[in-house]
Scaffold this active site. Structure first.
Site, PDB file in Angstrom:
ATOM      1  N   HIS A 141     138.401  54.538 -17.499  1.00  0.00           N
ATOM      2  CA  HIS A 141     139.682  55.228 -17.465  1.00  0.00           C
ATOM      3  C   HIS A 141     140.329  55.086 -16.079  1.00  0.00           C
ATOM      4  O   HIS A 141     139.639  54.827 -15.088  1.00  0.00           O
ATOM      5  CB  HIS A 141     139.495  56.718 -17.762  1.00  0.00           C
ATOM      6  CG  HIS A 141     139.023  57.015 -19.150  1.00  0.00           C
ATOM      7  ND1 HIS A 141     139.695  57.868 -19.989  1.00  0.00           N
ATOM      8  CD2 HIS A 141     137.952  56.569 -19.856  1.00  0.00           C
ATOM      9  CE1 HIS A 141     139.042  57.951 -21.148  1.00  0.00           C
ATOM     10  NE2 HIS A 141     137.978  57.166 -21.079  1.00  0.00           N
ATOM     11  N   HIS A 195     132.839  62.844 -19.331  1.00  0.00           N
ATOM     12  CA  HIS A 195     133.422  62.283 -18.108  1.00  0.00           C
ATOM     13  C   HIS A 195     133.435  63.333 -17.002  1.00  0.00           C
ATOM     14  O   HIS A 195     134.466  63.656 -16.432  1.00  0.00           O
ATOM     15  CB  HIS A 195     134.830  61.751 -18.389  1.00  0.00           C
ATOM     16  CG  HIS A 195     134.840  60.464 -19.150  1.00  0.00           C
ATOM     17  ND1 HIS A 195     134.791  59.223 -18.549  1.00  0.00           N
ATOM     18  CD2 HIS A 195     134.877  60.226 -20.487  1.00  0.00           C
ATOM     19  CE1 HIS A 195     134.804  58.273 -19.471  1.00  0.00           C
ATOM     20  NE2 HIS A 195     134.854  58.856 -20.666  1.00  0.00           N
ATOM     21  N   ARG A 227     114.890  68.460 -11.274  1.00  0.00           N
ATOM     22  CA  ARG A 227     115.419  69.674 -10.661  1.00  0.00           C
ATOM     23  C   ARG A 227     116.926  69.843 -10.896  1.00  0.00           C
ATOM     24  O   ARG A 227     117.476  70.891 -10.558  1.00  0.00           O
ATOM     25  CB  ARG A 227     115.149  69.677  -9.154  1.00  0.00           C
ATOM     26  CG  ARG A 227     113.679  69.857  -8.808  1.00  0.00           C
ATOM     27  CD  ARG A 227     113.487  70.241  -7.345  1.00  0.00           C
ATOM     28  NE  ARG A 227     112.071  70.377  -7.028  1.00  0.00           N
ATOM     29  CZ  ARG A 227     111.318  69.411  -6.508  1.00  0.00           C
ATOM     30  NH1 ARG A 227     111.875  68.231  -6.231  1.00  0.00           N
ATOM     31  NH2 ARG A 227     110.045  69.605  -6.252  1.00  0.00           N
ATOM     32  N   ASP A 275     133.034  54.334 -30.220  1.00  0.00           N
ATOM     33  CA  ASP A 275     133.842  54.133 -29.008  1.00  0.00           C
ATOM     34  C   ASP A 275     134.478  52.748 -29.069  1.00  0.00           C
ATOM     35  O   ASP A 275     134.602  52.045 -28.061  1.00  0.00           O
ATOM     36  CB  ASP A 275     132.997  54.298 -27.747  1.00  0.00           C
ATOM     37  CG  ASP A 275     133.838  54.500 -26.485  1.00  0.00           C
ATOM     38  OD1 ASP A 275     135.017  54.900 -26.614  1.00  0.00           O
ATOM     39  OD2 ASP A 275     133.318  54.255 -25.376  1.00  0.00           O
ATOM     40  N   LEU A 312     131.537  48.708 -18.148  1.00  0.00           N
ATOM     41  CA  LEU A 312     131.663  48.765 -19.597  1.00  0.00           C
ATOM     42  C   LEU A 312     132.991  49.397 -19.977  1.00  0.00           C
ATOM     43  O   LEU A 312     133.392  50.421 -19.400  1.00  0.00           O
ATOM     44  CB  LEU A 312     130.524  49.588 -20.195  1.00  0.00           C
ATOM     45  CG  LEU A 312     129.156  48.906 -20.327  1.00  0.00           C
ATOM     46  CD1 LEU A 312     128.112  49.917 -20.778  1.00  0.00           C
ATOM     47  CD2 LEU A 312     129.206  47.741 -21.293  1.00  0.00           C
ATOM     48  N   ALA A 313     133.673  48.809 -20.942  1.00  0.00           N
ATOM     49  CA  ALA A 313     134.985  49.304 -21.364  1.00  0.00           C
ATOM     50  C   ALA A 313     134.964  49.518 -22.865  1.00  0.00           C
ATOM     51  O   ALA A 313     135.430  48.690 -23.652  1.00  0.00           O
ATOM     52  CB  ALA A 313     136.090  48.316 -20.972  1.00  0.00           C
ATOM     53  N   GLY A 314     134.377  50.647 -23.297  1.00  0.00           N
ATOM     54  CA  GLY A 314     134.244  50.903 -24.717  1.00  0.00           C
ATOM     55  C   GLY A 314     133.247  49.935 -25.336  1.00  0.00           C
ATOM     56  O   GLY A 314     132.454  49.289 -24.640  1.00  0.00           O
TER      57      GLY A 314
END
Length: 385
Positions: A141, A195, A227, A275, A312-314
């Site tokens: 994005h 996100h 943790r 996606d 990575l784009a979808g």
């Protein structure tokens, strides 16, 4: 009145597998499921000789398909092309998804999807993935378009939740207040956290406020450590939370998905999403995302979609491929992987009365898969698509 009878060697009804049954469909709805042996001799039926008949797939996150992206051309025609492309792979209900963009593009996309829910078979609502996301977890994005949730946004979304069958909204904890989530959830918006770099404690506050989902678990979010369990840990530990996963072999290592599947506390479950981007159902090798080139690279299960910097784009994933991946790589039974594409997303979205199950009273949305789990045919409201 129109009536259709389908005879299936195997039928998955969304919860369990049945053998040698006949499905009676009348005026677009399922009216009965009976053993094949109880069919009248004079009954005219279509026999599906092999494979499995299942509820049509429900995809909560579809950015594009058939060479089109909702962001690039937010029109009813684009949504129609997307729906037809994914229908070939068994998807009979989908949420066209708009990723972070300008206010003008967002308004046009909202108008297009509103009209599409009335006129395009298989379009069940809208998923707004942005712009209320965290720049530090932007993924593909554009960070410069991200912003906090404002009063005007809430008013618009509450109106849309009334007008749309489903409004799904992905928010980052950094961009929203718990009271805002309460207002949205009370209005019927399906709120999902994603996100975001939030802590597990911050995530739990939003879950308590009414957020019920996590968008593409593991991707673009605070990860799990001993943790600092982050959003991943909170999502797996909170029973009421549902998590979409991109099972394509690129977004999440199969080992991590197998661990998450075993760890998830119920009644919430992990469910398949694609996606998907423009190239699903298309022979093209490249497309544009917010003015940036995205290219297709070969992969074992499906291709990998990346920006020039390797981000990575979808995905290039379809739902039938996700179901196969679940069986072949995640050690899932066929029933469980099918449920992750049907009854689980239906329950998450509150659509289980008419979608995601094959039962009397449900809409006759179905997919017929062959023995290799490739889609052979789909039906929407009883009509073969």
């Amino acid at each position: 009145m129109s009536e259709t009878i389908l005879v299936a060697h195997r039928l998955f009804d969304g919860e369990a597998m049945r053998e040698d049954v006949a499905l009676v469909i009348r005026d677009g709805f399922i009216v009965d499921i009976v053993p094949r042996s109880q069919l009248a001799q004079e009954a005219i039926a279509e026999v599906l000789p092999d494979g499995v008949l299942a509820p049509g797939f429900i995809d909560v996150q579809v950015n594009g398909g058939g060479g089109r992206m909702l962001n690039n051309a937010p029109t009813v025609e684009t949504v129609d092309v997307m729906a037809k492309a994914h229908r070939r792979f068994g998807t009979t209900a989908m949420l066209p998804t708009l990723i972070t963009d300008t206010r003008e593009i967002s308004e046009r996309a909202v108008d297009a999807v509103l009209e599409a829910t009335l006129n395009v078979p298989g379009v069940t609502g809208l998923h707004l993935e942005g712009p209320h996301l965290a720049p530090g977890r932007r993924g593909a994005h554009l960070a410069e378009l991200m912003r906090p949730l404002e009063e005007a946004d809430i008013a618009m979304m509450r109106r849309l939740a009334f007008e749309l069958p489903v409004l799904h909204l992905t928010l980052a904890a950094e961009q929203v207040q718990p009271l805002q989530v309460e207002l949205l959830a009370a209005a019927g918006v399906v709120v999902s956290i994603g996100h975001t770099n939030c802590t597990a404690e911050e995530a739990r506050i939003l879950f308590d406020a009414g957020a019920r989902g996590v968008t593409h678990l593991f991707n673009a979010m605070s990860g799990f450590s001993h943790r600092a369990p982050g959003l991943v840990g909170a999502a797996l530990d909170e029973g009421q939370v549902w998590c979409g996963v991109i099972a394509d072999g690129h977004h999440v290592d199969p080992t991590a998905l197998r661990v998450a599947l075993r760890a998830k506390r119920g009644p919430g479950r992990l469910f398949h999403v694609t996606d998907a981007m423009a190239l699903v159902g298309s022979q093209e090798t490249e497309f544009s995302l917010n003015g940036r080139a995205v290219r297709r690279e070969p992969g074992e299960v499906c291709s990998r979609l990346v920006l020039e910097d390797g981000t990575l784009a979808g995905s290039d994933l379809d739902m039938a491929s996700a179901v196969r991946f679940g069986v072949q790589k995640l050690d899932l039974s066929l029933e469980e992987s099918l449920a992750m594409a049907t009854s689980y997303p239906a329950r998450y979205l509150g659509l289980e009365e008419h979608h995601g199950l094959i039962k009397p009273g449900a809409r006759a949305d179905m997919v017929w898969l062959d023995d290799a789990l490739h889609a052979r045919a789909t039906w929407i409201s009883g009509r073969r698509a």
